[in-house]
Design a protein around this motif. Structure first.
Motif, PDB file in Angstrom:
ATOM      1  N   LYS A   1       1.626   3.423   5.741  1.00 53.54           N
ATOM      2  CA  LYS A   1       0.805   2.824   6.933  1.00 53.54           C
ATOM      3  C   LYS A   1      -0.479   3.079   6.868  1.00 53.54           C
ATOM      4  O   LYS A   1      -1.103   3.929   6.823  1.00 53.54           O
ATOM      5  CB  LYS A   1       1.290   3.443   8.236  1.00 53.54           C
ATOM      6  CG  LYS A   1       0.646   3.132   9.472  1.00 53.54           C
ATOM      7  CD  LYS A   1       1.390   1.682   9.955  1.00 53.54           C
ATOM      8  CE  LYS A   1       1.222   1.347  11.402  1.00 53.54           C
ATOM      9  NZ  LYS A   1       1.551   0.262  11.706  1.00 53.54           N
ATOM     10  N   ALA A   2      -1.306   1.571   6.884  1.00 53.44           N
ATOM     11  CA  ALA A   2      -2.703   1.762   6.475  1.00 53.44           C
ATOM     12  C   ALA A   2      -3.365   1.818   7.776  1.00 53.44           C
ATOM     13  O   ALA A   2      -2.995   1.213   9.038  1.00 53.44           O
ATOM     14  CB  ALA A   2      -3.102   0.109   6.045  1.00 53.44           C
TER      15      ALA A   2
ATOM     16  N   VAL B   1      -4.188   5.591   3.852  1.00 54.85           N
ATOM     17  CA  VAL B   1      -2.731   5.303   4.347  1.00 54.85           C
ATOM     18  C   VAL B   1      -1.862   6.588   4.485  1.00 54.85           C
ATOM     19  O   VAL B   1      -2.102   7.846   4.068  1.00 54.85           O
ATOM     20  CB  VAL B   1      -1.938   4.942   2.700  1.00 54.85           C
ATOM     21  CG1 VAL B   1      -0.498   4.417   3.130  1.00 54.85           C
ATOM     22  CG2 VAL B   1      -2.770   3.755   2.515  1.00 54.85           C
TER      23      VAL B   1
ATOM     24  N   SER C   1       2.738  -1.592   4.948  1.00 53.18           N
ATOM     25  CA  SER C   1       1.322  -2.062   5.263  1.00 53.18           C
ATOM     26  C   SER C   1       0.919  -2.814   3.837  1.00 53.18           C
ATOM     27  O   SER C   1       1.161  -2.486   2.694  1.00 53.18           O
ATOM     28  CB  SER C   1       0.289  -1.056   5.433  1.00 53.18           C
ATOM     29  OG  SER C   1       0.624  -0.604   6.873  1.00 53.18           O
TER      30      SER C   1
ATOM     31  N   ASP D   1       0.653  -5.004   8.696  1.00 52.90           N
ATOM     32  CA  ASP D   1       2.008  -4.502   8.615  1.00 52.90           C
ATOM     33  C   ASP D   1       2.860  -5.639   8.382  1.00 52.90           C
ATOM     34  O   ASP D   1       2.742  -6.883   9.147  1.00 52.90           O
ATOM     35  CB  ASP D   1       2.250  -3.703   9.714  1.00 52.90           C
ATOM     36  CG  ASP D   1       1.545  -2.377   9.979  1.00 52.90           C
ATOM     37  OD1 ASP D   1       1.019  -1.949   8.876  1.00 52.90           O
ATOM     38  OD2 ASP D   1       1.287  -1.908  11.103  1.00 52.90           O
TER      39      ASP D   1
ATOM     40  N   HIS E   1       1.887   8.426   4.865  1.00 56.09           N
ATOM     41  CA  HIS E   1       3.137   7.955   4.378  1.00 56.09           C
ATOM     42  C   HIS E   1       3.975   8.924   4.558  1.00 56.09           C
ATOM     43  O   HIS E   1       3.460  10.181   4.605  1.00 56.09           O
ATOM     44  CB  HIS E   1       3.171   7.597   2.986  1.00 56.09           C
ATOM     45  CG  HIS E   1       2.637   8.538   2.199  1.00 56.09           C
ATOM     46  ND1 HIS E   1       3.247   9.464   1.201  1.00 56.09           N
ATOM     47  CD2 HIS E   1       1.298   8.813   1.512  1.00 56.09           C
ATOM     48  CE1 HIS E   1       2.478  10.198   0.843  1.00 56.09           C
ATOM     49  NE2 HIS E   1       1.285  10.034   0.757  1.00 56.09           N
TER      50      HIS E   1
ATOM     51  N   LEU F   1       0.634  -1.246   0.189  1.00 61.50           N
ATOM     52  CA  LEU F   1       0.087  -0.010   0.009  1.00 61.50           C
ATOM     53  C   LEU F   1       0.871   1.145   0.033  1.00 61.50           C
ATOM     54  O   LEU F   1       0.245   2.403   0.054  1.00 61.50           O
ATOM     55  CB  LEU F   1      -1.091   0.032   1.143  1.00 61.50           C
ATOM     56  CG  LEU F   1      -1.990  -1.253   1.349  1.00 61.50           C
ATOM     57  CD1 LEU F   1      -2.645  -1.081   2.536  1.00 61.50           C
ATOM     58  CD2 LEU F   1      -2.973  -1.114   0.247  1.00 61.50           C
TER      59      LEU F   1
END
Length: 367
Positions: free
Chosen positions: A45-46, A62, A360, A355, A64, A42
């Motif tokens: 970080k989701a 997300v 993620s 993660d 980032h 992705l």
């Protein structure tokens, strides 16, 4: 069920299921589809995601990094048939963004940004409306407004039920949170109702009724959401903190977690009496326990256990007997943690975000 390290997969028959749902025919005709990888990167970080009604798209929030000190929030679209990831929306680094909500017809996406509701046209990818929540009451003077914390869309798509924590300030304390009603046609807020706790979880409508349940820091409230301003019609006895709820599609069962997650107890609320009792206890007792969803046929309740670890597992319980169904347990997702889950409307596909290392990934597994 055996571990899914090798078996966890993007469901190859999803295109056929989608065709069946769209046409209503008795025989699904499979369309050729490119195989998708088991895990879709992705690019950050989701923080949460939702899935389109037909299961062909996932909309993922997300976070980032854009510099050594700055993070950016982005909504990305994942094609669940091919694994392709495209960009939809980027917000200012200072904005607090919540998990998006998709309309029942799959044509619009609602994104909570700060105190605003953004409406995105999913055909064009354009923002078509933005509305700011009315000012939050603050007593005593000096409390600060909270950001909006989430939203749920009504079954007919005409309303959003938006939750907001209470106002707060250091040394002054905090006030009650509230639920707001948002008109998705007029793109404006209609009304709001203060509850009794600072934290307010998302609203859970009861299918086929104007009833809904919402958990707060000190109770679970029964709401009537049939008018512009939600009304509190009851408070569930036996629950003093409810921050995770799940309503069965047949409208006969409401399940709750909260402070009892640390004991492994899952509560069942009787919507006729607004009373709660322990339905079952998950063993071993763990704090890392979360409700996922009831199945579309209301026969199963799914829970995520040990989501913070590589041992994350999705548990299945029979809602008629309140007994675990060990043969339906899913585990071995190949991730360091599972941070969020969504049950597809087909009832056979579970979507997970989690993660692995610093990145993620999104997965879909067959139930």
């Amino acid at each position: 069920m055996n571990k899914l390290v090798q078996k966890a997969r993007w469901v190859g028959a999803l295109a056929a299921v989608t065709a069946l749902l769209a046409t209503g025919g008795g025989v699904a005709v499979a369309a050729p589809a490119a195989p998708a990888p088991v895990q879709i990167a992705l690019g950050g970080k989701a923080l949460g995601f939702t899935v389109s009604p037909d299961g062909t798209k996932a909309y993922v929030l997300v976070n980032h990094r854009v510099s050594a000190t700055d993070m950016m929030s982005t909504v990305r679209i994942v094609d669940t048939r091919t694994g392709a990831v495209t960009h939809l929306l980027t917000t200012n680094a200072l904005n607090i963004v919540r998990t998006p909500v998709v309309s029942p017809d799959g044509k619009r996406l609602y994104v909570i940004v700060g105190r605003d509701v953004l409406t995105m046209d999913l055909t064009t990818g354009a923002e078509i409306a933005r509305a700011t929540a009315p000012e939050q009451p603050r007593d005593p003077e000096g409390l600060n407004e909270s950001m909006l914390t989430g939203a749920t869309v009504s079954a007919d798509g005409t309303r959003l039920y938006v939750n907001q924590y209470g106002p707060f300030a250091p040394r002054l304390g905090s006030g009650p949170g509230r639920v707001l009603t948002f008109d998705t046609t007029a793109n404006r807020f209609l009304g709001a109702t203060e509850l009794t706790g600072f934290t307010v979880d998302r609203v859970n409508p009861v299918p086929g009724t104007t009833d809904a349940y919402v958990g707060t820091a000190d109770s679970v409230h029964h709401l009537d959401v049939g008018s512009d301003e939600p009304a509190i019609v009851g408070t569930v006895a036996g629950i003093d903190y409810g921050d995770e709820l799940a309503v069965s599609p047949d409208a006969t069962k409401v399940y709750a977690l909260g402070h009892r997650a640390s004991t492994g107890a899952v509560l069942r609320i009787d919507p006729q009496e607004d009373t709660a009792s322990t339905a079952f206890t998950v063993e071993p007792n763990l704090e890392d326990l979360h409700l996922v969803s009831a199945s579309p046929d209301s026969r199963r309740l799914y829970l995520l256990r040990d989501g913070k670890t590589p041992k994350a597992a999705v548990l299945s319980y029979d809602t008629a007997t309140n007994a675990a169904v060990p043969g339906e347990t899913l585990t071995g997702f190949g991730l360091d943690s599972v941070t969020s889950t969504v049950l597809g409307r087909d009832g056979h596909t579970l979507y997970l975000a989690g993660d692995k290392g610093d990145a993620s990934y999104l997965e879909a597994v067959a139930l």
